[in-house]
Scaffold this motif. Structure first.
Motif, PDB file in Angstrom:
ATOM      1  N   GLU A 169      36.490  47.733  40.378  1.00 28.94           N
ATOM      2  CA  GLU A 169      37.709  47.304  39.692  1.00 28.94           C
ATOM      3  C   GLU A 169      38.753  46.872  40.717  1.00 28.94           C
ATOM      4  OE1 GLU A 169      39.759  46.479  36.233  1.00 28.94           O
ATOM      5  OE2 GLU A 169      37.761  47.374  36.349  1.00 28.94           O
ATOM      6  N   HIS A 170      39.405  45.731  40.471  1.00 27.21           N
ATOM      7  CA  HIS A 170      40.355  45.254  41.470  1.00 27.21           C
ATOM      8  C   HIS A 170      41.531  46.221  41.596  1.00 27.21           C
ATOM      9  CE1 HIS A 170      42.119  43.460  37.807  1.00 27.21           C
ATOM     10  NE2 HIS A 170      43.264  43.475  38.448  1.00 27.21           N
ATOM     11  N   GLY A 171      41.945  46.427  42.861  1.00 22.59           N
ATOM     12  CA  GLY A 171      43.033  47.346  43.158  1.00 22.59           C
ATOM     13  C   GLY A 171      42.609  48.794  43.304  1.00 22.59           C
ATOM     14  N   ASP A 172      41.322  49.080  43.132  1.00 23.65           N
ATOM     15  CA  ASP A 172      40.835  50.467  43.158  1.00 23.65           C
ATOM     16  C   ASP A 172      40.382  50.839  44.565  1.00 23.65           C
ATOM     17  OD1 ASP A 172      39.656  52.929  42.779  1.00 23.65           O
ATOM     18  OD2 ASP A 172      38.629  52.368  40.931  1.00 23.65           O
ATOM     19  N   SER A 173      41.309  51.373  45.360  1.00 24.01           N
ATOM     20  CA  SER A 173      40.985  51.722  46.745  1.00 24.01           C
ATOM     21  C   SER A 173      39.990  52.882  46.826  1.00 24.01           C
ATOM     22  CB  SER A 173      42.257  52.074  47.515  1.00 24.01           C
ATOM     23  OG  SER A 173      42.924  53.179  46.930  1.00 24.01           O
ATOM     24  N   VAL A 174      40.030  53.762  45.842  1.00 27.51           N
ATOM     25  CA  VAL A 174      39.092  54.892  45.832  1.00 27.51           C
ATOM     26  C   VAL A 174      37.657  54.384  45.685  1.00 27.51           C
ATOM     27  CG1 VAL A 174      38.377  56.984  44.618  1.00 27.51           C
ATOM     28  CG2 VAL A 174      40.812  56.477  44.898  1.00 27.51           C
TER      29      VAL A 174
END
Length: 223
Positions: A169-174
Motif C-alpha cells: 500500500e502506498h505510504g506504508d513504511s511498515v
C-alpha cells in the motif's frame, strides 16, 4: 494483455534501451566510493528529489529496518531537478532526527545511476502518489534487482506481485520495511524475483518491444 489499459484504449509503455542500463564499474569499487563494506546490504531508491516520490516514507522504512538491529545502508540517488532545493536538506534533517544519518547516503544527481543501482540488494519505489510510469523500477529490473514498490499507478502495471517484486500500500513504511527484510533474509527468493523482473523488463519494456506495440496500435487505429 500486452498493453496497460487507459480509458478503454491500449497504450504502449515507455521504451528503455537495455544497453544504457549496464553497470560500468565493479560493485566493490562503487561500494568503496561510499564507504559501504562488501558484506553490508544496500537498499536504495533513485529519481529526482520530489516530495511525492516518497523519500520520507523511504527514511521511515529505513529507520524501522535499522531498529531491528540489522546493519544496512540506504542509498538515495538523485537531485532536485525542478523541486525545492531545500527539500534535500529537509530529508537529511529527517534522517538525523531518526538517528540514521550514518546509514543513509544522499548521492545527489549522478550520471552513473546503473552503477549505483547495481550495488543495491533491494530497490524501493515508495511513491506517495500514483506514479505515471516508474522508469527506475524498469531499470532496476533490467539489472536483476528485486523491487518493493507502492501499489499506485504505473508500478501496479510494471511489478507482478510475488513474481517480479513486492507491491505494498502506498505510504506504508511498515510494509516496505517488512518486505525488504524478508528479501534480505531470503536471498534465493530475492534472486528469483530479480531474474523474473529482468526477463519481464526485456520482454515488455524495451525500445524494440515498444516500437512493435506502437505499430500495432497505429495499425489498429488506421485499419
Amino acid at each position: 494483455g500486452q498493453f496497460p489499459k487507459h480509458r478503454g484504449v491500449n497504450v504502449a509503455y515507455s521504451g528503455i534501451d537495455p544497453e544504457k542500463v549496464k553497470p560500468q564499474r565493479p560493485q566493490a569499487e562503487v561500494r568503496a566510493e561510499f564507504g559501504i563494506p562488501d558484506d553490508v546490504p544496500v537498499i536504495g531508491m533513485a529519481g529526482r528529489l520530489d516530495p511525492w516520490k516518497g523519500h520520507k516514507v523511504f527514511l521511515r522504512a529505513a529507520a524501522r529496518i535499522l531498529e531491528d538491529t540489522r546493519e544496512a545502508r540506504f542509498l538515495i540517488v538523485g537531485g532536485p531537478l525542478y523541486s525545492d532545493p531545500a527539500y534535500e536538506e529537509h530529508l537529511k534533517e529527517l534522517a538525523a532526527d531518526y538517528g540514521i544519518s550514518k546509514q543513509v547516503v544522499f548521492t545527489g544527481f549522478r550520471h552513473d545511476v546503473p552503477d549505483l543501482m547495481n550495488i543495491m540488494d533491494v530497490y524501493m519505489h515508495p511513491s506517495e502518489e500514483p506514479e505515471p510510469f516508474g522508469r527506475g523500477i524498469v531499470e532496476a529490473m533490467l539489472l536483476g534487482k528485486p523491487v518493493v514498490a507502492s501499489a499506485a499507478g504505473g508500478p501496479e502495471e510494471i511489478v507482478q506481485h510475488a513474481v517480479t517484486g513486492v507491491l505494498v500500500e502506498h505510504g506504508d513504511s511498515v510494509a516496505l520495511a517488512r518486505a525488504a527484510v524478508q528479501l534480505l533474509d531470503n536471498p534465493e527468493v530475492a534472486r528469483a524475483l530479480g531474474a523474473n523482473g529482468r526477463a519481464r523488463a526485456l520482454e515488455t519494456f524495451t525500445l524494440d518491444r515498444t516500437a512493435e506495440n506502437i505499430n500495432a496500435i497505429l495499425e489498429a487505429v488506421t485499419g
